[in-house]
Scaffold this motif. Structure first.
Motif, PDB file in Angstrom:
ATOM      1  N   PRO A 195       0.809  -1.225   0.000  1.00 33.88           N
ATOM      2  CA  PRO A 195       0.000   0.000   0.000  1.00 33.88           C
ATOM      3  C   PRO A 195       0.838   1.270   0.000  1.00 33.88           C
ATOM      4  O   PRO A 195       0.466   2.250  -0.651  1.00 33.88           O
ATOM      5  N   VAL A 196       1.974   1.253   0.716  1.00 29.43           N
ATOM      6  CA  VAL A 196       2.799   2.455   0.764  1.00 29.43           C
ATOM      7  C   VAL A 196       3.359   2.777  -0.611  1.00 29.43           C
ATOM      8  O   VAL A 196       3.524   3.957  -0.970  1.00 29.43           O
ATOM      9  N   LEU A 197       3.637   1.755  -1.424  1.00 28.50           N
ATOM     10  CA  LEU A 197       4.126   1.990  -2.780  1.00 28.50           C
ATOM     11  C   LEU A 197       3.023   2.585  -3.642  1.00 28.50           C
ATOM     12  O   LEU A 197       3.257   3.507  -4.433  1.00 28.50           O
ATOM     13  N   THR A 198       1.812   2.063  -3.493  1.00 30.83           N
ATOM     14  CA  THR A 198       0.698   2.556  -4.296  1.00 30.83           C
ATOM     15  C   THR A 198       0.318   3.983  -3.923  1.00 30.83           C
ATOM     16  O   THR A 198       0.054   4.821  -4.792  1.00 30.83           O
ATOM     17  N   GLU A 199       0.323   4.273  -2.640  1.00 33.11           N
ATOM     18  CA  GLU A 199      -0.187   5.563  -2.175  1.00 33.11           C
ATOM     19  C   GLU A 199       0.874   6.664  -2.189  1.00 33.11           C
ATOM     20  O   GLU A 199       0.572   7.808  -2.501  1.00 33.11           O
ATOM     21  N   ARG A 200       2.130   6.311  -1.855  1.00 28.86           N
ATOM     22  CA  ARG A 200       3.136   7.355  -1.653  1.00 28.86           C
ATOM     23  C   ARG A 200       4.315   7.279  -2.601  1.00 28.86           C
ATOM     24  O   ARG A 200       5.149   8.186  -2.623  1.00 28.86           O
ATOM     25  N   GLY A 201       4.450   6.213  -3.361  1.00 29.62           N
ATOM     26  CA  GLY A 201       5.496   6.172  -4.363  1.00 29.62           C
ATOM     27  C   GLY A 201       6.732   5.404  -3.944  1.00 29.62           C
ATOM     28  O   GLY A 201       6.856   4.903  -2.816  1.00 29.62           O
ATOM     29  N   LEU A 202       7.686   5.333  -4.880  1.00 27.05           N
ATOM     30  CA  LEU A 202       8.872   4.497  -4.708  1.00 27.05           C
ATOM     31  C   LEU A 202       9.767   4.978  -3.577  1.00 27.05           C
ATOM     32  O   LEU A 202      10.248   4.175  -2.769  1.00 27.05           O
ATOM     33  N   VAL A 203      10.018   6.251  -3.521  1.00 24.46           N
ATOM     34  CA  VAL A 203      10.984   6.761  -2.532  1.00 24.46           C
ATOM     35  C   VAL A 203      10.506   6.469  -1.116  1.00 24.46           C
ATOM     36  O   VAL A 203      11.264   5.941  -0.281  1.00 24.46           O
ATOM     37  N   ASP A 204       9.264   6.797  -0.799  1.00 27.32           N
ATOM     38  CA  ASP A 204       8.748   6.538   0.547  1.00 27.32           C
ATOM     39  C   ASP A 204       8.641   5.042   0.823  1.00 27.32           C
ATOM     40  O   ASP A 204       8.815   4.600   1.962  1.00 27.32           O
ATOM     41  N   ALA A 205       8.357   4.252  -0.219  1.00 28.41           N
ATOM     42  CA  ALA A 205       8.288   2.801  -0.019  1.00 28.41           C
ATOM     43  C   ALA A 205       9.662   2.239   0.334  1.00 28.41           C
ATOM     44  O   ALA A 205       9.784   1.355   1.189  1.00 28.41           O
ATOM     45  N   VAL A 206      10.715   2.744  -0.305  1.00 33.34           N
ATOM     46  CA  VAL A 206      12.066   2.296   0.033  1.00 33.34           C
ATOM     47  C   VAL A 206      12.445   2.755   1.436  1.00 33.34           C
ATOM     48  O   VAL A 206      13.096   2.018   2.190  1.00 33.34           O
ATOM     49  N   ARG A 207      12.033   3.959   1.813  1.00 34.62           N
ATOM     50  CA  ARG A 207      12.289   4.424   3.191  1.00 34.62           C
ATOM     51  C   ARG A 207      11.565   3.543   4.202  1.00 34.62           C
ATOM     52  O   ARG A 207      12.084   3.268   5.291  1.00 34.62           O
ATOM     53  N   ASP A 208      10.369   3.077   3.834  1.00 35.28           N
ATOM     54  CA  ASP A 208       9.642   2.155   4.715  1.00 35.28           C
ATOM     55  C   ASP A 208      10.383   0.828   4.847  1.00 35.28           C
ATOM     56  O   ASP A 208      10.451   0.249   5.938  1.00 35.28           O
ATOM     57  N   LEU A 209      10.972   0.352   3.747  1.00 37.30           N
ATOM     58  CA  LEU A 209      11.806  -0.852   3.813  1.00 37.30           C
ATOM     59  C   LEU A 209      13.006  -0.634   4.724  1.00 37.30           C
ATOM     60  O   LEU A 209      13.397  -1.523   5.497  1.00 37.30           O
ATOM     61  N   ALA A 210      13.598   0.546   4.647  1.00 34.06           N
ATOM     62  CA  ALA A 210      14.767   0.841   5.474  1.00 34.06           C
ATOM     63  C   ALA A 210      14.414   0.829   6.961  1.00 34.06           C
ATOM     64  O   ALA A 210      15.217   0.379   7.795  1.00 34.06           O
ATOM     65  N   LEU A 211      13.213   1.323   7.311  1.00 33.98           N
ATOM     66  CA  LEU A 211      12.815   1.329   8.725  1.00 33.98           C
ATOM     67  C   LEU A 211      12.620  -0.081   9.263  1.00 33.98           C
ATOM     68  O   LEU A 211      12.890  -0.348  10.447  1.00 33.98           O
ATOM     69  N   ASP A 212      12.173  -0.998   8.406  1.00 34.47           N
ATOM     70  CA  ASP A 212      11.926  -2.377   8.848  1.00 34.47           C
ATOM     71  C   ASP A 212      13.167  -3.257   8.757  1.00 34.47           C
ATOM     72  O   ASP A 212      13.141  -4.398   9.217  1.00 34.47           O
ATOM     73  N   ALA A 213      14.249  -2.776   8.152  1.00 36.89           N
ATOM     74  CA  ALA A 213      15.448  -3.599   7.962  1.00 36.89           C
ATOM     75  C   ALA A 213      16.170  -3.795   9.300  1.00 36.89           C
ATOM     76  O   ALA A 213      16.207  -2.882  10.136  1.00 36.89           O
ATOM     77  N   PRO A 214      16.777  -4.971   9.519  1.00 38.89           N
ATOM     78  CA  PRO A 214      17.521  -5.212  10.758  1.00 38.89           C
ATOM     79  C   PRO A 214      18.865  -4.498  10.799  1.00 38.89           C
ATOM     80  O   PRO A 214      19.539  -4.497  11.827  1.00 38.89           O
ATOM     81  N   VAL A 215      19.292  -3.916   9.651  1.00 40.06           N
ATOM     82  CA  VAL A 215      20.556  -3.184   9.561  1.00 40.06           C
ATOM     83  C   VAL A 215      20.236  -1.721   9.313  1.00 40.06           C
ATOM     84  O   VAL A 215      19.214  -1.380   8.701  1.00 40.06           O
ATOM     85  N   GLU A 216      21.104  -0.846   9.804  1.00 39.12           N
ATOM     86  CA  GLU A 216      20.895   0.586   9.591  1.00 39.12           C
ATOM     87  C   GLU A 216      21.024   0.908   8.103  1.00 39.12           C
ATOM     88  O   GLU A 216      22.065   0.666   7.480  1.00 39.12           O
TER      89      GLU A 216
END
Length: 447
Positions: free
Chosen positions: A321-342
């Motif tokens: 949903p984040v990709l559909t609603e907010r686009g690629l950049v915010d979706a990648v930032r969302d992936l970064a927040l969920d990643a176990p590495v900084e």
């Protein structure tokens, strides 16, 4: 297709520079004249021999004029046949070597890499009958099958015929132009030694030296045009590439459907079935043992929450949903927040790309971050999104142990397959010991 045209050399730096460029041009002109003059020289030599042979047939003839004219036409025809046969034989024997030498000259002198697409020798197969099949006919021995396969691939190669066209074109363009500086220089020297023609000789020498830095460059566009892959083979390669991409997409789609089905069957479906059984048990106990019924309903509510979470996770894997609603950049930032590495995200994408490309790049970045978490042993990761010259690039860099490769069945090979479907590419730079830098590039337009 656009063919690169070489720029003439800049004659700057004074007289010494001019002399150096002239000497270098004379050397290159001599090399090109030698490479493009072999086949015509052989053809002319054999043609002269054929003319002598043909003229000997009618020597001293006292036949009528009409007969002598017909004999003359016959002589010309014999000479032409001799020249054509000699040129064909010379090209078959030496054409490939000469063409490869011209390609090397283009690479060294002009910086132009001319690709070649020679037909490979097909493998031979032993049949159950004991005969050997070379792709065209049967043979009694493996040695004969390999020899005939090699001969067939060599003499039926479209690239060889295209190089024959190059030999014809070069003999009337590159050869005379490359020989002009030497003709001017040699002719000028001869005229200077002739009494009364000193001025003409000096003019010829100056003209030859002046043309030397430029005359050899004529072969650049012609070699690129006639010595590259045959147009038909380029189309065939593109068709084969598209067929491979289609096969990969079919396999990827089947695997994705299997993943979704397995996720529904083993996850949410099992929990929903268990929740239905729990509610049925609660219905039976609600009058006799209300406390037990409440406990069962509490478990069912927890199970429903878990099933809802699994369904949301499955939906995020299909179309986040984040990709559909907010686009690629915010979706990648969302992936970064969920990643176990900084993970640090940098973006220089001014607007949203096309939806299919956006989805492909998102899942590629998600796969790369997953690989980092599983295998890289990294402590810091950087994800960069950029758009330039009609191409969207996503680069993931980590400080892990390196050694990443797109081996068969790996996640990187899957990324390559999906990226090729959009005409993109994946560049992997992962030396042993790290760091690892993987760039996914896809051509697209922004909205």
């Amino acid at each position: 297709m656009a063919f690169p045209v070489p720029r003439p050399p800049r004659l700057r730096g004074g007289p010494l520079r001019w002399w150096i460029e002239s000497a270098l041009g004379l050397y290159r002109s001599a090399v090109l004249a030698a490479l493009t003059g072999v086949v015509p020289a052989v053809a002319v030599a054999v043609g002269l021999g054929g003319r002598r042979l043909a003229s000997s047939w009618s020597a001293g003839s006292t036949a009528p004029l009409v007969v002598r004219v017909l004999a003359g036409l016959g002589e010309a025809l014999v000479v032409m046949v001799w020249i054509a046969v000699a040129a064909w034989i010379a090209h078959m024997l030496a054409g490939r070597k000469l063409s490869q030498a011209v390609r090397r000259c283009a690479k060294r002198w002009l910086g132009v890499r001319i690709e070649e697409a020679y037909r490979p020798v097909p493998p031979v197969t032993r049949m159950t009958t004991g005969y050997w099949w070379d792709g065209h006919e049967y043979h009694r021995s493996e040695r004969e099958a390999r020899r005939r396969a090699k001969v067939h691939a060599r003499f039926h190669d479209p690239q060889l015929y295209w190089e024959g066209l190059w030999a014809v074109v070069a003999s009337v363009t590159v050869l005379p132009v490359a020989a002009l500086p030497w003709l001017g220089l040699v002719g000028g020297v001869y005229l200077t030694l002739t009494p009364g023609l000193l001025g003409f000789g000096v003019a010829g020498i100056v003209a030859g030296l002046a043309a030397a830095p430029f005359a050899w460059t004529v072969f650049g566009p012609l070699a690129t045009r006639f010595l590259g892959p045959v147009p038909g083979s380029r189309l065939g390669e593109r068709v084969a590439e598209l067929e491979a991409v289609r096969a990969d997409l079919t396999q990827t789609q089947a695997a994705e459907l299997e993943r979704i089905e397995r996720g529904l069957h083993d996850g949410a479906q099992a929990r929903l079935v268990a929740m239905g059984m729990s509610m049925q048990a609660a219905e039976r106990l609600v009058d006799a043992d209300p406390d037990a019924a409440k406990a069962i309903l509490a478990e069912a509510r927890a199970s429903s929450a878990a099933a809802l979470a699994e369904l949301r996770s499955l939906v995020r894997g299909i179309n986040p949903p984040v990709l559909t609603e907010r686009g690629l950049v915010d979706a990648v930032r969302d992936l970064a927040l969920d990643a176990p590495v900084e993970v640090t995200v940098h973006s220089a994408v001014p607007s949203r790309p096309e939806r299919p490309v956006e989805s492909a790049v998102y899942f590629a970045v998600a796969e790369l971050l997953t690989n980092v978490a599983k295998h890289a042993h990294a402590t810091a990761v950087t994800a960069e999104l950029r758009y330039a010259a009609g191409q969207l690039t996503a680069t993931v860099t980590d400080d892990g142990i390196g050694g990443a490769a797109a081996s068969a069945g790996s996640g990187l090979s899957g990324i390559e397959r999906r990226t090729r479907a959009f005409g993109g590419s994946v560049d992997i730079n992962s030396p042993a010991g790290g760091p690892t830098r993987i760039t996914v590039a896809v051509p697209c337009a922004l909205s």
